[in-house]
Design a protein around this motif. Structure first.
Motif, short mmCIF file in Angstrom:
data_model
loop_
_atom_site.label_atom_id
_atom_site.label_comp_id
_atom_site.label_asym_id
_atom_site.label_seq_id
_atom_site.Cartn_x
_atom_site.Cartn_y
_atom_site.Cartn_z
N SER A 20 0.86 -1.17 0.00
CA SER A 20 0.00 0.00 0.00
C SER A 20 0.91 1.23 0.00
CB SER A 20 -0.88 0.00 1.24
OG SER A 20 -1.75 -1.10 1.20
N GLY A 21 0.46 2.27 -0.66
CA GLY A 21 1.27 3.48 -0.75
C GLY A 21 2.08 3.56 -2.04
N PHE A 22 2.13 2.48 -2.82
CA PHE A 22 2.85 2.45 -4.09
C PHE A 22 2.14 3.36 -5.09
CE2 PHE A 22 3.40 0.55 -8.35
CZ PHE A 22 4.78 0.49 -8.43
N ARG A 23 2.88 4.30 -5.69
CA ARG A 23 2.31 5.20 -6.70
C ARG A 23 2.48 4.57 -8.08
NH1 ARG A 23 0.36 10.02 -7.40
NH2 ARG A 23 0.91 10.84 -5.37
N LEU A 24 1.37 4.47 -8.79
CA LEU A 24 1.41 3.91 -10.14
C LEU A 24 2.08 4.89 -11.09
CD1 LEU A 24 -2.22 2.51 -10.29
CD2 LEU A 24 -0.14 1.25 -9.79
N SER A 25 2.92 4.36 -11.95
CA SER A 25 3.55 5.18 -12.98
C SER A 25 2.59 5.36 -14.16
CB SER A 25 4.82 4.50 -13.50
OG SER A 25 5.76 4.42 -12.47
N LYS A 26 2.92 6.31 -15.00
CA LYS A 26 2.14 6.53 -16.22
C LYS A 26 2.52 5.45 -17.23
CE LYS A 26 1.27 9.82 -19.87
NZ LYS A 26 2.13 10.31 -20.91
N ILE A 27 1.54 4.62 -17.58
CA ILE A 27 1.73 3.54 -18.54
C ILE A 27 0.72 3.75 -19.66
CG2 ILE A 27 1.68 1.02 -18.88
CD1 ILE A 27 3.71 1.62 -16.78
N ASP A 28 1.16 3.65 -20.92
CA ASP A 28 0.25 3.77 -22.05
C ASP A 28 -0.45 2.44 -22.29
OD1 ASP A 28 2.43 5.99 -23.88
OD2 ASP A 28 0.78 6.46 -22.52
N ILE A 29 -1.77 2.50 -22.50
CA ILE A 29 -2.59 1.31 -22.71
C ILE A 29 -3.39 1.50 -23.99
CG2 ILE A 29 -4.48 -0.06 -21.75
CD1 ILE A 29 -3.49 0.93 -18.96
N ASN A 30 -3.35 0.48 -24.86
CA ASN A 30 -4.04 0.52 -26.13
C ASN A 30 -5.47 0.02 -25.95
OD1 ASN A 30 -4.94 0.39 -28.75
ND2 ASN A 30 -3.29 -0.92 -29.49
N ILE A 31 -6.42 0.91 -26.18
CA ILE A 31 -7.84 0.55 -26.07
C ILE A 31 -8.50 0.83 -27.41
CG2 ILE A 31 -10.03 1.03 -24.94
CD1 ILE A 31 -8.47 1.69 -22.44
N ASN A 32 -8.78 -0.24 -28.11
CA ASN A 32 -9.47 -0.14 -29.40
C ASN A 32 -8.76 0.83 -30.34
OD1 ASN A 32 -11.50 -1.11 -31.02
ND2 ASN A 32 -12.99 0.43 -30.37
N ASN A 33 -7.46 0.65 -30.49
CA ASN A 33 -6.59 1.45 -31.35
C ASN A 33 -6.46 2.90 -30.92
OD1 ASN A 33 -5.95 -0.73 -33.07
ND2 ASN A 33 -7.90 -0.45 -34.13
N SER A 34 -6.74 3.17 -29.68
CA SER A 34 -6.55 4.49 -29.09
C SER A 34 -5.68 4.33 -27.85
CB SER A 34 -7.92 5.07 -28.72
OG SER A 34 -7.76 6.28 -28.04
N ILE A 35 -4.65 5.14 -27.74
CA ILE A 35 -3.75 5.05 -26.60
C ILE A 35 -4.26 5.93 -25.47
CG2 ILE A 35 -1.39 5.44 -25.79
CD1 ILE A 35 -1.62 3.17 -27.81
N LYS A 36 -4.42 5.32 -24.29
CA LYS A 36 -4.79 6.05 -23.09
C LYS A 36 -3.71 5.81 -22.05
CE LYS A 36 -9.76 6.38 -23.42
NZ LYS A 36 -11.01 6.26 -22.72
N SER A 37 -3.49 6.79 -21.23
CA SER A 37 -2.53 6.68 -20.15
C SER A 37 -3.22 6.04 -18.95
CB SER A 37 -2.01 8.06 -19.78
OG SER A 37 -1.40 8.04 -18.52
N SER A 38 -2.46 5.33 -18.15
CA SER A 38 -3.01 4.77 -16.91
C SER A 38 -3.55 5.88 -16.02
CB SER A 38 -1.96 3.93 -16.17
OG SER A 38 -0.81 4.71 -15.91
N LYS A 39 -3.04 7.08 -16.18
CA LYS A 39 -3.54 8.22 -15.40
C LYS A 39 -5.01 8.51 -15.71
CE LYS A 39 0.82 10.41 -14.43
NZ LYS A 39 0.93 10.52 -12.99
N ASN A 40 -5.45 8.19 -16.95
CA ASN A 40 -6.86 8.36 -17.30
C ASN A 40 -7.77 7.50 -16.41
OD1 ASN A 40 -5.43 8.59 -20.29
ND2 ASN A 40 -7.09 10.06 -19.97
N PHE A 41 -7.27 6.37 -15.97
CA PHE A 41 -8.06 5.46 -15.16
C PHE A 41 -7.99 5.78 -13.67
CE2 PHE A 41 -6.64 3.03 -18.88
CZ PHE A 41 -7.87 2.66 -19.41
N PHE A 42 -6.84 6.30 -13.21
CA PHE A 42 -6.59 6.36 -11.77
C PHE A 42 -6.43 7.76 -11.18
CE2 PHE A 42 -4.59 2.35 -13.33
CZ PHE A 42 -5.58 1.51 -12.87
#
Length: 181
Positions: A20-42
């Protein structure tokens, strides 16, 4: 992971937990041929995240998804903005399978190459047949920081031999969220 570490992880109990306390890094994720950053989710949200393995036809996976789907509204009422399911699979296959299972509320995070899963320390690879899969995990994440972490500790090379989601149940998330209000 290098091959030696992967081999050790597949043949022993994993004893080191994500903290607990671990900060997630910005990771690019491909969603239906569109790139979203993990920051979009969290970012600026409190979310629940859980994993499923690649075998989307498995009855246990279906039950786990149905379990989260049935608890979706209750979890959201406890201060969660969204519930995400992460799998090492592409968006199209995941979306198709979710539709066929009538899973409509849970959002998908496709991690086709396992980059996000590796970032979490949950990527398992088998160097003998060149496959990757995820260890079972679940988390409550607040503004990109892991607030609470659950994971199953037994890891086996054979999916059939692995314990199924003893910790990754919606009830465990609800119990935690009731206690954190």
């Amino acid at each position: 992971y290098d091959q030696d570490v992967s081999f050790i992880m597949m043949n022993t109990l994993w004893t080191e937990n994500m903290k607990s306390g671990f900060r997630l890094s910005k990771i690019d994720i491909n969603i239906n041929n569109s790139i979203k950053s993990s920051k979009n989710f969290f970012s600026k949200k409190r979310v629940t995240l859980f994993s499923i393995n690649k075998n989307l036809a498995d009855q246990n996976i279906f039950q786990q998804l149905q379990n989260f789907e049935s608890f979706y509204d209750r979890i959201k009422k406890l201060g969660i903005h969204e519930i995400y399911c992460c799998a090492i699979e592409n968006f199209t296959n995941l979306k198709s399978r979710f539709i066929s299972m009538n899973i409509n509320k849970i959002k998908i995070i496709p991690d086709e190459n396992g980059i996000f899963t590796k970032h979490l320390g949950m990527l398992i690879s088998d160097s003998k047949d060149n496959t990757i899969y995820t260890k079972n995990y679940m988390a409550v994440i607040t503004d990109g920081i892991i607030e609470k972490w659950w994971e199953d500790i037994q890891v086996s090379k054979n999916i059939e031999d692995r314990l199924f989601c003893t910790e990754m149940r919606a009830e465990n998330c609800v119990d935690y969220l009731y206690g954190s209000e």
